[in-house]
Enzyme design. Sequence first.
Site, PDB file in Angstrom:
ATOM      1  N   GLU A  62       1.073  41.022  13.641  1.00 37.57           N
ATOM      2  CA  GLU A  62       0.350  41.469  14.783  1.00 37.57           C
ATOM      3  C   GLU A  62       0.609  42.706  15.415  1.00 37.57           C
ATOM      4  O   GLU A  62      -0.150  43.469  15.886  1.00 37.57           O
ATOM      5  CB  GLU A  62       0.569  40.319  15.909  1.00 37.57           C
ATOM      6  N   CYS A  98       5.472  40.126  19.286  1.00 42.23           N
ATOM      7  CA  CYS A  98       4.059  40.253  19.037  1.00 42.23           C
ATOM      8  C   CYS A  98       3.275  39.904  20.187  1.00 42.23           C
ATOM      9  O   CYS A  98       2.291  40.529  20.463  1.00 42.23           O
ATOM     10  CB  CYS A  98       3.704  39.269  18.015  1.00 42.23           C
TER      11      CYS A  98
END
Length: 155
Positions: A60, A91
């Site tokens: 991510e 993330c």
Amino acid sequence: MSTLDETDFAHLRATIELSRRAKAKGNGPYGALLVGADGRVLAEAENDQVTSGDCTGHAEVNLVRRVAARLDSATLAGATLYASAEPCAMCAGAIFWSGVKRVVYALSSARNYALCPPSDSELHLGCREVLAHGKRKVEVAGPALEDEAAQVFTG
């Protein structure tokens, strides 16, 4: 949690395939995909912590780094980030600050941790909890397709 449709499931399966690719390269089995409001795939990324030597090389975060400089805030605000596993706290923060409005993930953090060897690097803080503290609402959906995502870890 929002209702997921066949398009969401197709994008989740694409992230699971990205997680297989990451694992085949010796990295953690994680993948992420960014899809615009029009349904077009804008970017994809894999975990590359091992091959890059970067502890922040989560799928991510790698994805957000790729798109932040090239996509405008309106595009990001209309986008959905799909992840093969629930985004970690780091993330989730990156997703929040990117301006993405929706996150959909396959494997829950609890199941993810259960599939991995115990580590001192575990931070049990789900993305819903992190994102709930932001002033801007980020929709979170998941887990979904957990068994399919878990097979990458066990296969």
